[in-house]
Design a protein around this motif. Structure first.
Motif, PDB file in Angstrom:
ATOM      1  N   GLY A 128      -0.641  -4.397   3.429  1.00  0.00           N
ATOM      2  CA  GLY A 128      -1.170  -4.465   2.075  1.00  0.00           C
ATOM      3  C   GLY A 128      -2.670  -4.622   2.063  1.00  0.00           C
ATOM      4  N   ALA A 129      -3.355  -3.841   2.900  1.00  0.00           N
ATOM      5  CA  ALA A 129      -4.796  -4.025   3.083  1.00  0.00           C
ATOM      6  C   ALA A 129      -5.613  -3.688   1.842  1.00  0.00           C
ATOM      7  CB  ALA A 129      -5.284  -3.189   4.265  1.00  0.00           C
ATOM      8  N   SER A 130      -5.041  -2.974   0.886  1.00  0.00           N
ATOM      9  CA  SER A 130      -5.779  -2.664  -0.338  1.00  0.00           C
ATOM     10  C   SER A 130      -5.550  -3.686  -1.439  1.00  0.00           C
ATOM     11  CB  SER A 130      -5.388  -1.269  -0.861  1.00  0.00           C
ATOM     12  OG  SER A 130      -4.016  -1.244  -1.235  1.00  0.00           O
ATOM     13  N   GLY A 131      -4.674  -4.680  -1.199  1.00  0.00           N
ATOM     14  CA  GLY A 131      -4.435  -5.737  -2.169  1.00  0.00           C
ATOM     15  C   GLY A 131      -5.516  -6.802  -2.122  1.00  0.00           C
ATOM     16  N   GLY A 132      -5.361  -7.846  -2.933  1.00  0.00           N
ATOM     17  CA  GLY A 132      -6.383  -8.875  -3.030  1.00  0.00           C
ATOM     18  C   GLY A 132      -6.636  -9.593  -1.718  1.00  0.00           C
ATOM     19  N   VAL A 133      -5.591 -10.172  -1.125  1.00  0.00           N
ATOM     20  CA  VAL A 133      -5.748 -10.857   0.157  1.00  0.00           C
ATOM     21  C   VAL A 133      -6.066  -9.846   1.258  1.00  0.00           C
ATOM     22  CG1 VAL A 133      -4.607 -12.297   1.884  1.00  0.00           C
ATOM     23  CG2 VAL A 133      -4.241 -12.755  -0.543  1.00  0.00           C
ATOM     24  N   GLY A 134      -5.473  -8.658   1.176  1.00  0.00           N
ATOM     25  CA  GLY A 134      -5.741  -7.634   2.179  1.00  0.00           C
ATOM     26  C   GLY A 134      -7.203  -7.241   2.231  1.00  0.00           C
ATOM     27  N   GLN A 135      -7.823  -7.057   1.064  1.00  0.00           N
ATOM     28  CA  GLN A 135      -9.248  -6.721   1.049  1.00  0.00           C
ATOM     29  C   GLN A 135     -10.094  -7.890   1.537  1.00  0.00           C
ATOM     30  OE1 GLN A 135     -10.994  -4.414  -2.167  1.00  0.00           O
ATOM     31  NE2 GLN A 135      -8.956  -4.077  -3.027  1.00  0.00           N
ATOM     32  N   ALA A 136      -9.681  -9.106   1.200  1.00  0.00           N
ATOM     33  CA  ALA A 136     -10.410 -10.280   1.700  1.00  0.00           C
ATOM     34  C   ALA A 136     -10.316 -10.354   3.220  1.00  0.00           C
ATOM     35  CB  ALA A 136      -9.848 -11.543   1.061  1.00  0.00           C
ATOM     36  N   LEU A 137      -9.125 -10.129   3.779  1.00  0.00           N
ATOM     37  CA  LEU A 137      -8.964 -10.116   5.228  1.00  0.00           C
ATOM     38  C   LEU A 137      -9.810  -9.020   5.865  1.00  0.00           C
ATOM     39  CD1 LEU A 137      -5.107 -10.660   5.443  1.00  0.00           C
ATOM     40  CD2 LEU A 137      -6.828 -12.151   6.483  1.00  0.00           C
ATOM     41  N   ALA A 173      -2.840  -9.904  16.438  1.00  0.00           N
ATOM     42  CA  ALA A 173      -2.286 -10.574  15.261  1.00  0.00           C
ATOM     43  C   ALA A 173      -1.738  -9.573  14.262  1.00  0.00           C
ATOM     44  CB  ALA A 173      -3.350 -11.446  14.586  1.00  0.00           C
ATOM     45  N   VAL A 174      -0.730 -10.001  13.504  1.00  0.00           N
ATOM     46  CA  VAL A 174      -0.181  -9.262  12.367  1.00  0.00           C
ATOM     47  C   VAL A 174      -0.191 -10.198  11.172  1.00  0.00           C
ATOM     48  CG1 VAL A 174       1.852  -8.126  11.396  1.00  0.00           C
ATOM     49  CG2 VAL A 174       1.302  -7.821  13.827  1.00  0.00           C
ATOM     50  N   PHE A 175      -0.719  -9.700  10.036  1.00  0.00           N
ATOM     51  CA  PHE A 175      -0.771 -10.481   8.797  1.00  0.00           C
ATOM     52  C   PHE A 175       0.157  -9.823   7.788  1.00  0.00           C
ATOM     53  CE2 PHE A 175      -5.358 -10.859  10.338  1.00  0.00           C
ATOM     54  CZ  PHE A 175      -5.046 -11.941  11.159  1.00  0.00           C
ATOM     55  N   ASP A 176       1.182 -10.555   7.358  1.00  0.00           N
ATOM     56  CA  ASP A 176       2.270  -9.949   6.594  1.00  0.00           C
ATOM     57  C   ASP A 176       2.519 -10.687   5.285  1.00  0.00           C
ATOM     58  OD1 ASP A 176       4.731  -8.041   6.695  1.00  0.00           O
ATOM     59  OD2 ASP A 176       5.577  -9.988   6.194  1.00  0.00           O
ATOM     60  N   HIS A 177       2.723  -9.922   4.200  1.00  0.00           N
ATOM     61  CA  HIS A 177       3.049 -10.501   2.898  1.00  0.00           C
ATOM     62  C   HIS A 177       4.346  -9.938   2.356  1.00  0.00           C
ATOM     63  CE1 HIS A 177       1.653  -6.613   1.749  1.00  0.00           C
ATOM     64  NE2 HIS A 177       1.763  -6.846   0.456  1.00  0.00           N
ATOM     65  N   ILE A 178       5.139  -9.317   3.222  1.00  0.00           N
ATOM     66  CA  ILE A 178       6.332  -8.611   2.772  1.00  0.00           C
ATOM     67  C   ILE A 178       7.606  -9.321   3.211  1.00  0.00           C
ATOM     68  CG2 ILE A 178       7.603  -6.423   2.866  1.00  0.00           C
ATOM     69  CD1 ILE A 178       4.829  -5.094   3.429  1.00  0.00           C
TER      70      ILE A 178
END
Length: 336
Positions: free
Chosen positions: A151-160, A213-218
């Motif tokens: 979700g790199a285009s979402g809010g947290v994704g863009q912040a990351l 690392a993997v960053f996951d929101h799903i």
């Protein structure tokens, strides 16, 4: 200190449901008790967590009535130290930001850098503190490490993505929204279109030795799939769980359990980032980190802007537009 009660508006949710349950009402806001401040809100960040809470699908907000909203910028009305009119930002450990006034513990208030637009600042606390916690508290990454951001285009994704660029990370990001490839390229993120590409196959081909690392929101199948992409010593960090409509709470609990069970296996590790709890447990980290992020935005090191602004009375319209994916970026409610 001003002992006078002040009249204002708030958005209240008295029963879980659709956007129609967001009701605007008048109320009085009493003078703050010792150690607290009363703040007149100017701008309020609106995120998908607010939508989940309104529907009854958010694990940390399971009771009604409540006022949504985790982040705001406002003017100090009365405070033991700060001058009235001082602009401050805050990320709240529990919801309550959709209102003309809020009474908050004094330690939550972080003054804005001079000249920073309140509507811009209101988009920072929740997403960027979450991203900072993921990167520095949970993942503990160093320059050159390779990561996958779902979700790199979402809010947290863009912040990351932006904070990862400043940290010198090598980044892959899944997304599907129009223009994601160009936007992520600005941050140095290699775009993976999850509608047409299997992210696991892409990473396995390009990074045969695994990633850091993997960053996951799903959640769901993504947990084990992402975990298998990690190199020895790598970390899988969950910061949300998508879940199925009507089963969000159960799926969140199940997802968190899966992540914690995987942490029992040797060679790799997992973590769950829950920002509201982290804010309550570490006041110094919260204040230092939010001040740092606001200064980075003010200096132009981070590109932050609201996707749309609406008056507080139109909170239902904002929720509806977010549900329909009609707003790119974070929406902001204003009280003026």
């Amino acid at each position: 200190m001003n002992d006078e009660a002040l009249s204002g508006r708030e958005i209240i949710v008295e029963s879980f449901g659709g956007v129609e349950v967001l009701r605007l009402r008048e109320r009085t806001f009493s003078a703050p008790p010792p150690g607290h401040a009363r703040v007149r809100t100017v701008a309020i960040g609106v995120g998908f967590t607010d939508l989940m809470a309104r529907r009854g699908d958010y694990l940390l907000q399971r009771k009604v009535p409540f006022t949504p909203g985790y982040e705001l910028v406002g003017e100090v009305v009365d405070h033991e130290e700060l001058e009235p009119g001082t602009l401050v930002a805050a990320a709240l450990p529990k919801m309550g930001a959709y209102a003309d006034y809020v009474v908050l513990p004094s330690w939550l208030l972080v003054p804005l850098p001079d000249g920073l637009d309140p509507a811009v600042a209101a988009t920072v606390p929740l997403d960027y503190l979450t991203a900072l916690s993921i990167l520095e508290t949970h993942a503990q990454l160093t320059t050159g490490d390779t990561v996958l951001i779902h979700g790199a285009s979402g809010g947290v994704g863009q912040a990351l993505s932006q904070l990862g660029r400043l940290k010198g990370l090598r980044m892959y990001g899944t997304a599907s929204a129009a223009g994601s490839d160009e936007r992520l390229a600005r941050y140095g993120v290699s775009f993976i279109d999850y509608r047409h590409q299997d992210f696991a196959a892409v990473i396995a081909q390009r990074e045969p030795d695994g990633i850091s690392a993997v960053f996951d929101h799903i959640g769901g199948a993504n947990i084990r799939k992402g975990y298998r992409l990690l190199a020895r010593g790598g970390v899988f960090v969950s910061y949300a769980f998508a879940g199925r409509p009507g089963h969000m709470v159960a799926d969140t609990v199940r997802g968190a359990l899966r992540v914690n069970l995987l942490n029992l296996l040797p060679g790799r590790r997992t973590a769950v980032c829950m920002l509201p709890k982290e804010i309550k447990s570490n006041h110094d980290w919260y204040r230092h980190s939010l001040r740092r992020l606001l200064e980075q935005v003010h200096a132009g090191e981070l590109e932050v802007a609201p996707g749309a602004t609406f008056p507080l009375a139109q909170a239902a319209d904002v929720h509806r537009a977010l549900e329909r994916r009609e707003i790119n970026g974070k929406a902001v409610l204003t009280t003026k």
